[in-house]
Design a protein around this motif. Structure first.
Motif, PDB file in Angstrom:
ATOM      1  N   PHE A 292      -7.473  13.081  -7.579  1.00  0.00           N
ATOM      2  CA  PHE A 292      -6.407  12.546  -8.439  1.00  0.00           C
ATOM      3  C   PHE A 292      -7.003  11.691  -9.562  1.00  0.00           C
ATOM      4  O   PHE A 292      -6.435  10.686  -9.967  1.00  0.00           O
TER       5      PHE A 292
ATOM      6  N   ASN B  21      -5.666  17.262  -5.601  1.00  0.00           N
ATOM      7  CA  ASN B  21      -6.307  16.654  -4.424  1.00  0.00           C
ATOM      8  C   ASN B  21      -7.821  16.711  -4.556  1.00  0.00           C
ATOM      9  O   ASN B  21      -8.526  15.758  -4.242  1.00  0.00           O
TER      10      ASN B  21
ATOM     11  N   ARG C 107      10.832   4.623   5.561  1.00  0.00           N
ATOM     12  CA  ARG C 107      10.400   4.473   6.950  1.00  0.00           C
ATOM     13  C   ARG C 107      11.634   4.333   7.837  1.00  0.00           C
ATOM     14  O   ARG C 107      12.658   3.808   7.409  1.00  0.00           O
TER      15      ARG C 107
ATOM     16  N   CYS D  13     -11.731  12.396   7.311  1.00  0.00           N
ATOM     17  CA  CYS D  13     -10.759  12.109   6.257  1.00  0.00           C
ATOM     18  C   CYS D  13     -11.482  11.716   4.970  1.00  0.00           C
ATOM     19  O   CYS D  13     -12.623  11.261   5.014  1.00  0.00           O
TER      20      CYS D  13
ATOM     21  N   ARG E 132      -1.413   8.854  -6.540  1.00  0.00           N
ATOM     22  CA  ARG E 132      -1.901  10.207  -6.874  1.00  0.00           C
ATOM     23  C   ARG E 132      -2.179  10.380  -8.361  1.00  0.00           C
ATOM     24  O   ARG E 132      -2.155  11.487  -8.890  1.00  0.00           O
TER      25      ARG E 132
ATOM     26  N   ARG F 143       0.845  -1.201   0.000  1.00  0.00           N
ATOM     27  CA  ARG F 143       0.000   0.000   0.000  1.00  0.00           C
ATOM     28  C   ARG F 143       0.875   1.244   0.000  1.00  0.00           C
ATOM     29  O   ARG F 143       1.829   1.348   0.738  1.00  0.00           O
ATOM     30  N   HIS F 144       0.579   2.143  -0.852  1.00  0.00           N
ATOM     31  CA  HIS F 144       1.219   3.450  -0.784  1.00  0.00           C
ATOM     32  C   HIS F 144       0.236   4.455  -1.371  1.00  0.00           C
ATOM     33  O   HIS F 144      -0.758   4.068  -2.004  1.00  0.00           O
ATOM     34  N   SER F 145       0.499   5.707  -1.150  1.00  0.00           N
ATOM     35  CA  SER F 145      -0.438   6.729  -1.623  1.00  0.00           C
ATOM     36  C   SER F 145      -0.286   6.903  -3.123  1.00  0.00           C
ATOM     37  O   SER F 145       0.798   7.222  -3.612  1.00  0.00           O
TER      38      SER F 145
ATOM     39  N   TYR G 170      -5.199  18.966  12.255  1.00  0.00           N
ATOM     40  CA  TYR G 170      -4.504  17.705  11.970  1.00  0.00           C
ATOM     41  C   TYR G 170      -2.997  17.892  12.137  1.00  0.00           C
ATOM     42  O   TYR G 170      -2.323  17.014  12.668  1.00  0.00           O
TER      43      TYR G 170
ATOM     44  N   GLN H 159      -6.624  11.544   2.258  1.00  0.00           N
ATOM     45  CA  GLN H 159      -6.511  12.981   1.991  1.00  0.00           C
ATOM     46  C   GLN H 159      -7.105  13.828   3.128  1.00  0.00           C
ATOM     47  O   GLN H 159      -8.316  13.842   3.313  1.00  0.00           O
ATOM     48  N   ALA H 160      -6.207  14.538   3.809  1.00  0.00           N
ATOM     49  CA  ALA H 160      -6.678  15.511   4.800  1.00  0.00           C
ATOM     50  C   ALA H 160      -7.025  16.830   4.113  1.00  0.00           C
ATOM     51  O   ALA H 160      -7.695  17.675   4.698  1.00  0.00           O
TER      52      ALA H 160
HETATM   53  C1  LIG Z   1      -4.540  11.275   7.469  1.00  0.00           C
HETATM   54  C2  LIG Z   1      -3.712  11.466   6.226  1.00  0.00           C
HETATM   55  C3  LIG Z   1      -3.953  12.551   5.418  1.00  0.00           C
HETATM   56  C4  LIG Z   1      -3.232  12.709   4.215  1.00  0.00           C
HETATM   57  N1  LIG Z   1      -3.552  13.753   3.387  1.00  0.00           N
HETATM   58  C5  LIG Z   1      -2.981  13.816   2.170  1.00  0.00           C
HETATM   59  C6  LIG Z   1      -3.424  14.792   1.237  1.00  0.00           C
HETATM   60  O1  LIG Z   1      -4.306  15.601   1.511  1.00  0.00           O
HETATM   61  N2  LIG Z   1      -2.845  14.803  -0.005  1.00  0.00           N
HETATM   62  C7  LIG Z   1      -1.869  13.902  -0.350  1.00  0.00           C
HETATM   63  O2  LIG Z   1      -1.395  13.955  -1.496  1.00  0.00           O
HETATM   64  N3  LIG Z   1      -1.434  12.946   0.521  1.00  0.00           N
HETATM   65  C8  LIG Z   1      -1.970  12.882   1.749  1.00  0.00           C
HETATM   66  N4  LIG Z   1      -1.592  11.904   2.640  1.00  0.00           N
HETATM   67  C9  LIG Z   1      -0.596  10.902   2.214  1.00  0.00           C
HETATM   68  C10 LIG Z   1       0.750  11.049   2.918  1.00  0.00           C
HETATM   69  O3  LIG Z   1       1.497  12.069   2.308  1.00  0.00           O
HETATM   70  C11 LIG Z   1       1.475   9.685   2.819  1.00  0.00           C
HETATM   71  O4  LIG Z   1       0.740   8.733   3.534  1.00  0.00           O
HETATM   72  C12 LIG Z   1       2.891   9.708   3.380  1.00  0.00           C
HETATM   73  O5  LIG Z   1       3.723  10.558   2.632  1.00  0.00           O
HETATM   74  C13 LIG Z   1       3.484   8.289   3.384  1.00  0.00           C
HETATM   75  O6  LIG Z   1       3.482   7.766   2.061  1.00  0.00           O
HETATM   76  P1  LIG Z   1       2.684   6.456   1.642  1.00  0.00           P
HETATM   77  O7  LIG Z   1       1.247   6.630   2.014  1.00  0.00           O
HETATM   78  O8  LIG Z   1       2.877   6.392   0.135  1.00  0.00           O
HETATM   79  O9  LIG Z   1       3.285   5.289   2.360  1.00  0.00           O
HETATM   80  C14 LIG Z   1      -2.232  11.769   3.870  1.00  0.00           C
HETATM   81  C15 LIG Z   1      -1.978  10.695   4.722  1.00  0.00           C
HETATM   82  C16 LIG Z   1      -2.706  10.542   5.890  1.00  0.00           C
HETATM   83  C17 LIG Z   1      -2.427   9.370   6.781  1.00  0.00           C
END
Ligand SMILES: Cc1cc2nc3c(=O)[nH]c(=O)nc-3n(C[C@H](O)[C@H](O)[C@H](O)COP(=O)(O)O)c2cc1C
Length: 235
Positions: free
Chosen positions: A136, A132, A223, A203, A20, A16-18, A91, A179-180
């Motif tokens: 995305f 955002n 990490r 969220c 976009r 899992r990773h974010s 947050y 996304q916060a």
């Molecule tokens: C509660 C929360 C809110 C976040 N909000 C955003 C956001 O608004 N936009 C975004 O691009 N990433 C957002 N992220 C993603 C973080 O940047 C990302 O989780 C972090 O850099 C770690 O990378 P990974 O999720 O790829 O492991 C958010 C993550 C969390 C946990």
């Protein structure tokens, strides 16, 4: 669990990773229901299950995106309007300290570097930030709320549920971005959702199939090793 099952669970968590950048491919509603069903096995204080989820697709998704993008564009044109959109809870800290600020900067510049955005390129940064509010390009937006009466603990509960959603999605070939960013626009979001007055947006999660060709999705964050954040005590 046997070792193969352990590997599968670890793989779902580690992969899992974010994401976009998403493909427009629609998601079978039954898959979304299955994800939410398994995610609801998350623990919650005294089993209060204080989460509520809105699955937003189609025309409703377009309405949400249009309304919030318009508000963000107005803020770019008139920065003082940002104060019209306060968060319901902070947050991020008001005053950042090390090492958190350093990781935050490393993360931000790492992402911008990949997107070829240099320091001072405000328009490019704004365009990326605006993505955002287009989820995305994900076809599904998941908006998570709790009842305001439930206090700060409910945010812990719903966060555990959200992590389950993201891992369960991954196991089904789907990707996510928590996304916060949407929280500033909770007044618009809650109105579009038709939420009750006592609901609080915690969220948003973009959900969809990752675009494998978009460079932004190659961004993998580091990490700290376990020894750096763990204290083992035995006597
Ligand atoms: C509660 C929360 C809110 C976040 N909000 C955003 C956001 O608004 N936009 C975004 O691009 N990433 C957002 N992220 C993603 C973080 O940047 C990302 O989780 C972090 O850099 C770690 O990378 P990974 O999720 O790829 O492991 C958010 C993550 C969390 C946990």
């Amino acid at each position: 669990m046997n070792p193969e099952q352990v590997q599968l669970v670890d793989h779902a968590i580690r992969s899992r990773h974010s994401v976009r950048a998403f493909l427009p491919t629609a998601i079978d509603p039954q898959i979304i229901k299955d994800i939410l069903d398994v995610a609801s096995r998350a623990p919650s204080g005294t089993n209060t299950q204080p989460w509520k989820v809105y699955v937003v697709t189609g025309k409703k998704r377009d309405e949400m995106i249009n309304r919030v993008c318009q508000a963000q564009l107005e803020i770019y044109a008139h920065p003082e309007k940002a104060s019209d959109y306060p968060e319901t809870f902070a947050y991020y800290p008001e005053k950042w300290i090390s090492p958190f600020i350093d990781r935050r900067r490393e993360n931000g510049w790492g992402l911008y570097g990949l997107l070829n955005i240099q320091k001072g390129e405000k328009e490019k940064m704004a365009a990326q930030q605006l993505r955002n509010y287009k989820l995305f390009d994900a076809p599904v937006g998941l908006y998570f709320t709790v009842n305001q009466a439930m206090g700060v603990g409910s945010k812990m509960d719903i966060s555990m549920m959200i992590q389950n959603v993201m891992v369960a999605a991954k196991a089904r070939g789907l990707d996510t971005c928590p996304q916060a960013a949407w929280n500033h626009f909770h007044s618009i979001v809650l109105e579009v959702l038709g939420a009750n007055d006592d609901e609080e947006l915690v969220c948003t999660v973009a959900l969809g199939y990752a675009d494998p060709d978009d460079i932004v999705n190659t961004f993998i964050t580091p990490r700290e090793p376990v020894e750096n954040f763990t204290v083992f005590l035995s006597e």
